[in-house]
Scaffold this motif. Structure first.
Motif, PDB file in Angstrom:
ATOM      1  N   SER A   1     -24.764  14.825 -29.711  1.00 21.92           N
ATOM      2  CA  SER A   1     -25.520  13.687 -29.190  1.00 21.92           C
ATOM      3  C   SER A   1     -24.994  13.255 -27.826  1.00 21.92           C
ATOM      4  CB  SER A   1     -25.499  12.521 -30.174  1.00 21.92           C
ATOM      5  OG  SER A   1     -24.246  11.881 -30.147  1.00 21.92           O
ATOM      6  N   LEU A   2     -23.680  13.384 -27.616  1.00 24.64           N
ATOM      7  CA  LEU A   2     -23.103  13.014 -26.319  1.00 24.64           C
ATOM      8  C   LEU A   2     -23.580  13.959 -25.217  1.00 24.64           C
ATOM      9  CD1 LEU A   2     -19.447  12.064 -27.290  1.00 24.64           C
ATOM     10  CD2 LEU A   2     -21.158  10.558 -26.286  1.00 24.64           C
ATOM     11  N   VAL A   3     -23.525  15.257 -25.507  1.00 18.09           N
ATOM     12  CA  VAL A   3     -23.960  16.247 -24.521  1.00 18.09           C
ATOM     13  C   VAL A   3     -25.442  16.046 -24.198  1.00 18.09           C
ATOM     14  CG1 VAL A   3     -24.295  18.705 -24.092  1.00 18.09           C
ATOM     15  CG2 VAL A   3     -22.229  17.918 -25.249  1.00 18.09           C
ATOM     16  N   LEU A   4     -26.228  15.920 -25.256  1.00 23.33           N
ATOM     17  CA  LEU A   4     -27.665  15.732 -25.099  1.00 23.33           C
ATOM     18  C   LEU A   4     -27.968  14.416 -24.364  1.00 23.33           C
ATOM     19  CD1 LEU A   4     -30.115  17.341 -26.057  1.00 23.33           C
ATOM     20  CD2 LEU A   4     -30.202  15.902 -28.082  1.00 23.33           C
ATOM     21  N   GLY A   5     -27.228  13.384 -24.750  1.00 21.81           N
ATOM     22  CA  GLY A   5     -27.438  12.068 -24.141  1.00 21.81           C
ATOM     23  C   GLY A   5     -27.174  12.084 -22.641  1.00 21.81           C
ATOM     24  N   ILE A   6     -26.067  12.719 -22.231  1.00 25.68           N
ATOM     25  CA  ILE A   6     -25.745  12.786 -20.800  1.00 25.68           C
ATOM     26  C   ILE A   6     -26.827  13.556 -20.054  1.00 25.68           C
ATOM     27  CG2 ILE A   6     -24.126  13.743 -19.097  1.00 25.68           C
ATOM     28  CD1 ILE A   6     -21.862  13.135 -20.993  1.00 25.68           C
ATOM     29  N   LEU A   7     -27.246  14.665 -20.641  1.00 24.08           N
ATOM     30  CA  LEU A   7     -28.263  15.514 -20.018  1.00 24.08           C
ATOM     31  C   LEU A   7     -29.579  14.743 -19.831  1.00 24.08           C
ATOM     32  CD1 LEU A   7     -28.167  18.600 -19.326  1.00 24.08           C
ATOM     33  CD2 LEU A   7     -29.627  18.911 -21.331  1.00 24.08           C
ATOM     34  N   VAL A   8     -30.022  14.096 -20.903  1.00 23.74           N
ATOM     35  CA  VAL A   8     -31.300  13.374 -20.854  1.00 23.74           C
ATOM     36  C   VAL A   8     -31.210  12.178 -19.905  1.00 23.74           C
ATOM     37  CG1 VAL A   8     -32.912  11.988 -22.225  1.00 23.74           C
ATOM     38  CG2 VAL A   8     -32.052  14.145 -23.124  1.00 23.74           C
ATOM     39  N   ALA A   9     -30.072  11.468 -19.954  1.00 22.61           N
ATOM     40  CA  ALA A   9     -29.901  10.320 -19.058  1.00 22.61           C
ATOM     41  C   ALA A   9     -29.941  10.786 -17.601  1.00 22.61           C
ATOM     42  CB  ALA A   9     -28.572   9.622 -19.342  1.00 22.61           C
ATOM     43  N   PHE A  10     -29.306  11.913 -17.329  1.00 22.15           N
ATOM     44  CA  PHE A  10     -29.291  12.495 -15.980  1.00 22.15           C
ATOM     45  C   PHE A  10     -30.721  12.785 -15.519  1.00 22.15           C
ATOM     46  CE2 PHE A  10     -29.191  16.181 -13.195  1.00 22.15           C
ATOM     47  CZ  PHE A  10     -28.239  15.811 -12.259  1.00 22.15           C
ATOM     48  N   ILE A  11     -31.495  13.411 -16.394  1.00 22.65           N
ATOM     49  CA  ILE A  11     -32.888  13.750 -16.064  1.00 22.65           C
ATOM     50  C   ILE A  11     -33.704  12.495 -15.776  1.00 22.65           C
ATOM     51  CG2 ILE A  11     -35.050  14.633 -17.051  1.00 22.65           C
ATOM     52  CD1 ILE A  11     -33.289  16.706 -18.563  1.00 22.65           C
ATOM     53  N   LEU A  12     -33.530  11.482 -16.625  1.00 20.55           N
ATOM     54  CA  LEU A  12     -34.304  10.246 -16.449  1.00 20.55           C
ATOM     55  C   LEU A  12     -33.863   9.500 -15.199  1.00 20.55           C
ATOM     56  CD1 LEU A  12     -34.512   8.887 -20.086  1.00 20.55           C
ATOM     57  CD2 LEU A  12     -36.345   9.902 -18.730  1.00 20.55           C
ATOM     58  N   PHE A  13     -32.544   9.459 -14.986  1.00 21.00           N
ATOM     59  CA  PHE A  13     -32.030   8.681 -13.860  1.00 21.00           C
ATOM     60  C   PHE A  13     -32.453   9.276 -12.519  1.00 21.00           C
ATOM     61  CE2 PHE A  13     -28.602   7.485 -10.865  1.00 21.00           C
ATOM     62  CZ  PHE A  13     -28.822   6.126 -10.893  1.00 21.00           C
ATOM     63  N   TYR A  14     -32.431  10.597 -12.430  1.00 26.44           N
ATOM     64  CA  TYR A  14     -32.813  11.237 -11.170  1.00 26.44           C
ATOM     65  C   TYR A  14     -34.289  11.622 -11.136  1.00 26.44           C
ATOM     66  CZ  TYR A  14     -28.014  11.064  -9.751  1.00 26.44           C
ATOM     67  OH  TYR A  14     -26.770  10.602  -9.395  1.00 26.44           O
ATOM     68  N   ARG A  15     -35.032  11.153 -12.144  1.00 34.57           N
ATOM     69  CA  ARG A  15     -36.486  11.356 -12.212  1.00 34.57           C
ATOM     70  C   ARG A  15     -36.885  12.783 -11.857  1.00 34.57           C
ATOM     71  NH1 ARG A  15     -35.740   6.432  -9.805  1.00 34.57           N
ATOM     72  NH2 ARG A  15     -36.268   4.663 -11.129  1.00 34.57           N
ATOM     73  N   ILE A  16     -36.270  13.735 -12.529  1.00 33.82           N
ATOM     74  CA  ILE A  16     -36.570  15.144 -12.266  1.00 33.82           C
ATOM     75  C   ILE A  16     -37.969  15.457 -12.793  1.00 33.82           C
ATOM     76  CG2 ILE A  16     -35.854  17.528 -12.753  1.00 33.82           C
ATOM     77  CD1 ILE A  16     -32.979  16.345 -13.061  1.00 33.82           C
ATOM     78  N   PRO A  17     -38.838  15.953 -11.921  1.00 36.32           N
ATOM     79  CA  PRO A  17     -40.231  16.170 -12.325  1.00 36.32           C
ATOM     80  C   PRO A  17     -40.344  17.063 -13.566  1.00 36.32           C
ATOM     81  CG  PRO A  17     -39.820  16.959 -10.075  1.00 36.32           C
ATOM     82  CD  PRO A  17     -38.575  16.333 -10.549  1.00 36.32           C
ATOM     83  N   VAL A  18     -41.405  16.871 -14.316  1.00 36.77           N
ATOM     84  CA  VAL A  18     -41.699  17.584 -15.564  1.00 36.77           C
ATOM     85  C   VAL A  18     -40.647  17.309 -16.648  1.00 36.77           C
ATOM     86  CG1 VAL A  18     -42.336  19.773 -16.649  1.00 36.77           C
ATOM     87  CG2 VAL A  18     -42.826  19.419 -14.233  1.00 36.77           C
ATOM     88  N   LEU A  19     -39.376  17.600 -16.341  1.00 35.46           N
ATOM     89  CA  LEU A  19     -38.324  17.377 -17.339  1.00 35.46           C
ATOM     90  C   LEU A  19     -38.257  15.921 -17.789  1.00 35.46           C
ATOM     91  CD1 LEU A  19     -35.324  19.569 -16.102  1.00 35.46           C
ATOM     92  CD2 LEU A  19     -36.835  19.966 -18.042  1.00 35.46           C
ATOM     93  N   LYS A  20     -38.560  15.012 -16.844  1.00 34.35           N
ATOM     94  CA  LYS A  20     -38.463  13.589 -17.204  1.00 34.35           C
ATOM     95  C   LYS A  20     -39.515  13.224 -18.258  1.00 34.35           C
ATOM     96  CE  LYS A  20     -41.433  11.685 -13.643  1.00 34.35           C
ATOM     97  NZ  LYS A  20     -41.595  10.975 -12.411  1.00 34.35           N
ATOM     98  N   LEU A  21     -40.660  13.902 -18.215  1.00 32.07           N
ATOM     99  CA  LEU A  21     -41.704  13.647 -19.213  1.00 32.07           C
ATOM    100  C   LEU A  21     -41.243  14.135 -20.583  1.00 32.07           C
ATOM    101  CD1 LEU A  21     -44.866  14.702 -17.170  1.00 32.07           C
ATOM    102  CD2 LEU A  21     -44.068  12.390 -17.689  1.00 32.07           C
TER     103      LEU A  21
END
Lengths: 247, 219
Positions: free
Chosen positions: B31-51
């Motif tokens: 959950s920590l690894v996944l959480g950091i990854l997802v937070a990173f994607i959301l924070f930097y608003r990476i296209p497609v991945l953020k959806l």
């Protein structure tokens, strides 16, 4: 003297708002150029453009003859040759003072820790803060933090130092200790571009003054001439806001 | 209360305790690894991945762990993917936890002034260096209270593992009660082992939280 920074027809726009309007100027090696102007005139934006923190819409910036790539995604290492110090210090709060200084040289320049630490300590000594090496930024006063921020820029051996209103967030009695450091750097022949509201300091440190308004360079000149005999009405008015006369 | 019974059951609980801890912590790590990854994607608003990241969070935050476990344990084999009950438990916990951790990390990331990024850039750091050396450690410190709360929450959520026939603490207690009717002793041991599992985490969490906060803010 040779030209180190050259800005040609720089334009910076945010949608409809033009912040920098076709700015051109150059800085010689060892020269201290001070930029003044009313707030919102684009002086901070100008420094940020030089440091690659803002994308520009038009124009070119050269460092030592090489064109600076101002798009962050394809930076070519030239922005790093200009060190920047910010108004809000922006030391890294989770690192000690020594770590703040050694981080970038070690990970960016791949220098040896021991050698960087020695240099960091020598630089701290020079700004009178060697006793603070193991403190955290929160334990320092504003003036001390800003002196560390200057050292943090210096340790990257920048060819040009950009100082963006570095005393604006300081209590009046701390302004002096920071400006003294800058004056010393000027005496050593460092090339600097300084944005400031401290007119006395500007006059003491500048080789050349620039007056920016509405995104344009309205007037420039030697400090003596600039402060005593401003050519434009606009600069005269601006300088007057800094003098108080009891009526 | 019959202490003879308690002594007799103790080894069974110990075994269940170790299994619960093992699966629980693997899930938390995930959950920590996944959480950091997802937070990173959301924070930097990476296209497609953020959806995808957004959909993931909403899906796993708004369904119970029990349902997620059923889906993994009974649903995946239907499409030819069969994983052990242990891995189902860890994966389910990791996916659920990831959605909570992501929001925790994101709040940490958002609390860091942009000027930190800028000063890292102006020192010549690359995006990756900036994130690893400047942003992540600070975001982590700021997120510690949320992370600790999530860890405790996730460890408690392991109590639904029994539904996919994992012999965790809850399973063991229910099983013993069903077989011998020693309800008082079984439930006493259950409470004891949960506290044994969580109290150290809770205490260690507050210590780490205090240390991190003190280092950065001095209070």
């Amino acid at each position: 003297m040779s030209e180190i920074v050259s800005v040609k027809n720089l334009c910076k726009r945010y949608d409809e708002l033009t912040v920098l309007d076709n700015i051109s100027f150059s800085v010689q090696k060892g020269e201290v150029v001070v930029i003044v102007g009313p707030s919102g005139c684009g002086k901070s934006t100008l420094l940020r453009c030089l440091n690659g923190l803002e994308e520009i819409q038009d124009g070119r910036i050269f460092l030592d003859g090489e064109k600076i790539e101002t798009n962050r995604n394809k930076t070519n290492g030239l922005c790093e040759r200009m060190g920047m110090v910010f108004q809000s210090y922006d030391l890294f709060p989770h690192k000690t003072i020594l770590q703040n200084l050694t981080l970038a040289p070690i990970i960016v320049k791949k220098r040896k820790r021991k050698e960087v630490e020695e240099e960091a300590l020598a630089l701290l000594e020079r700004v009178g803060l060697s006793s603070k090496k193991d403190s955290y930024p929160r334990q320092l006063s504003g003036g001390q933090k800003q002196r560390v921020a200057i050292v943090r820029a210096l340790i990257m051996h920048p060819e040009v130092l950009l100082l963006d209103e570095i005393t604006a967030a300081l209590d009046p009695e701390m302004v002096r200790e920071v400006l003294d450091v800058v004056l010393n750097l000027a005496r050593e022949g460092r090339t600097m571009l300084i944005v400031t509201h401290e007119m006395q300091f500007a006059r003491a440190v500048a080789d050349r003054m620039l007056f920016l308004e509405g995104g344009k360079i309205v007037e420039e000149g030697e400090p003596e001439e600039f402060f005593e005999h401003p050519k434009t009405e606009r600069l005269r008015q601006f300088l007057q806001t800094f003098t108080y006369i009891k009526e | 209360m019959d202490f003879g019974v308690i002594k007799e059951y103790l080894p069974l609980y110990e075994k269940a305790f170790l299994l619960t801890i093992k699966i629980g912590w693997i899930g938390i790590l995930l959950s920590l690894v996944l959480g950091i990854l997802v937070a990173f994607i959301l924070f930097y608003r990476i296209p497609v991945l953020k959806l995808i990241a957004g959909a993931y969070i909403e899906l796993f935050r708004n369904t119970p762990l029990l349902v997620q476990l059923f889906f993994l344990y009974f649903g995946l084999p239907k499409i030819g993917l069969s994983i052990s009950a242990e891995w189902c438990g860890a994966l389910g916990l990791g996916l659920l936890g990831g959605s909570y951790m992501a929001e925790g990390f994101r709040s940490g990331l958002e609390a860091i002034p942009v000027s930190q990024t800028e000063s890292a850039y102006s020192l010549g750091m690359s995006k990756g260096q900036m994130f690893r050396k400047v942003i992540l450690p600070q975001a982590f410190s700021l997120s510690i209270p949320a992370i600790v709360a999530n860890v405790i929450f996730l460890l408690k959520e392991t109590s639904v593992f029994s539904a996919i026939s994992l012999m965790d603490l809850m399973f063991t207690a229910k099983d013993l009660i069903g077989l011998y009717y020693n309800t008082t002793e079984c439930l006493f041991l259950l409470v004891l082992f949960y506290i044994l599992m969580l109290l150290p985490v809770s205490i260690a969490g507050s210590v780490v939280e205090k240390k991190a906060r003190y280092r950065m803010f001095g209070v």
